[in-house]
Motif scaffolding. Sequence first.
Motif, PDB file in Angstrom:
ATOM      1  N   ASP A 136      42.701  36.393  -2.309  1.00  0.00           N
ATOM      2  CA  ASP A 136      42.875  37.711  -2.924  1.00  0.00           C
ATOM      3  C   ASP A 136      44.048  38.480  -2.320  1.00  0.00           C
ATOM      4  O   ASP A 136      44.798  39.145  -3.040  1.00  0.00           O
TER       5      ASP A 136
ATOM      6  N   GLN B 235      34.220  26.506  -6.212  1.00  0.00           N
ATOM      7  CA  GLN B 235      33.268  27.581  -5.940  1.00  0.00           C
ATOM      8  C   GLN B 235      31.836  27.133  -6.199  1.00  0.00           C
ATOM      9  O   GLN B 235      30.923  27.411  -5.394  1.00  0.00           O
TER      10      GLN B 235
ATOM     11  N   ASN C 243      38.330  32.315   3.228  1.00  0.00           N
ATOM     12  CA  ASN C 243      39.425  31.858   2.368  1.00  0.00           C
ATOM     13  C   ASN C 243      39.475  32.548   1.017  1.00  0.00           C
ATOM     14  O   ASN C 243      40.553  32.684   0.424  1.00  0.00           O
ATOM     15  N   ARG C 244      38.338  33.019   0.512  1.00  0.00           N
ATOM     16  CA  ARG C 244      38.391  33.757  -0.746  1.00  0.00           C
ATOM     17  C   ARG C 244      39.135  35.085  -0.559  1.00  0.00           C
ATOM     18  O   ARG C 244      39.845  35.540  -1.453  1.00  0.00           O
ATOM     19  N   GLN C 245      38.984  35.690   0.634  1.00  0.00           N
ATOM     20  CA  GLN C 245      39.750  36.906   0.911  1.00  0.00           C
ATOM     21  C   GLN C 245      41.233  36.591   1.102  1.00  0.00           C
ATOM     22  O   GLN C 245      42.099  37.390   0.730  1.00  0.00           O
TER      23      GLN C 245
ATOM     24  N   GLU D 195      39.346  25.563  -9.309  1.00  0.00           N
ATOM     25  CA  GLU D 195      38.781  26.735  -8.635  1.00  0.00           C
ATOM     26  C   GLU D 195      37.316  26.993  -8.998  1.00  0.00           C
ATOM     27  O   GLU D 195      36.494  27.198  -8.096  1.00  0.00           O
TER      28      GLU D 195
END
Length: 215
Positions: free
Chosen positions: A78, A122, A73-75, A118
């Motif tokens: 981005d 994280q 999900n971080r990709q 956010e």
Amino acid sequence: MQYPRTSRSLVSSGAALLLLLIAPAFRAQNQSATPVPDVDPHVAIGSKTAPIVMEVFSDFQCPACKTLFITTNRQVMDNYVSTGKVYLIHRDFPLPMHAHSQVAAQYSRAAAQIGKFEPVEQALFQNQEKWEQTGDVDGTVAAVLSSAEMTKVRALVKSGSLNAAIQKDVALGHFYNVNQTPTTVFHSKGQTFPYSGVMSYEILRNFLDQLAAQK
């Protein structure tokens, strides 16, 4: 509260996910008339007008949720969220088997109210093994916020005012027949597609590109 009408089956394999374009497990009758309900903008990232909406039902103490967040999900954030292609919504779905997941959800919601969702999301996932052993959710969150921010967060958690929002997410998850975390529900062009479990970024990228290409 009105939700889009859907069927009840969930898809749970990468191969089946790619077949969803042919035989969707869920199909909203008219998503434009019945938008995704109860979206808290404090825990949603990206453009509300993005052509694809992703609702991620997650538990901060769930190892699979951590894996999905870190590896996939971080990709997505981005490459798809930041470019206006995907609107990503966090949904709290704390599981009863996890002793500290409800508290983690409360702290993340409180942080979201002051614009710090956010970094707290994280921190909770990256330090999951530590706080799940000690229960020190407060300390984990305090490590990434200022003392003034923590004062606000603690006051919100203590007030109990955030529990209703968490329970709304849980209720929506039950409507979607969510029975494990993570479960991601995709909405695109009037159709709704659920996927339970972790998926690789490569599989998800291919699926999102197929959804975007649909007429």
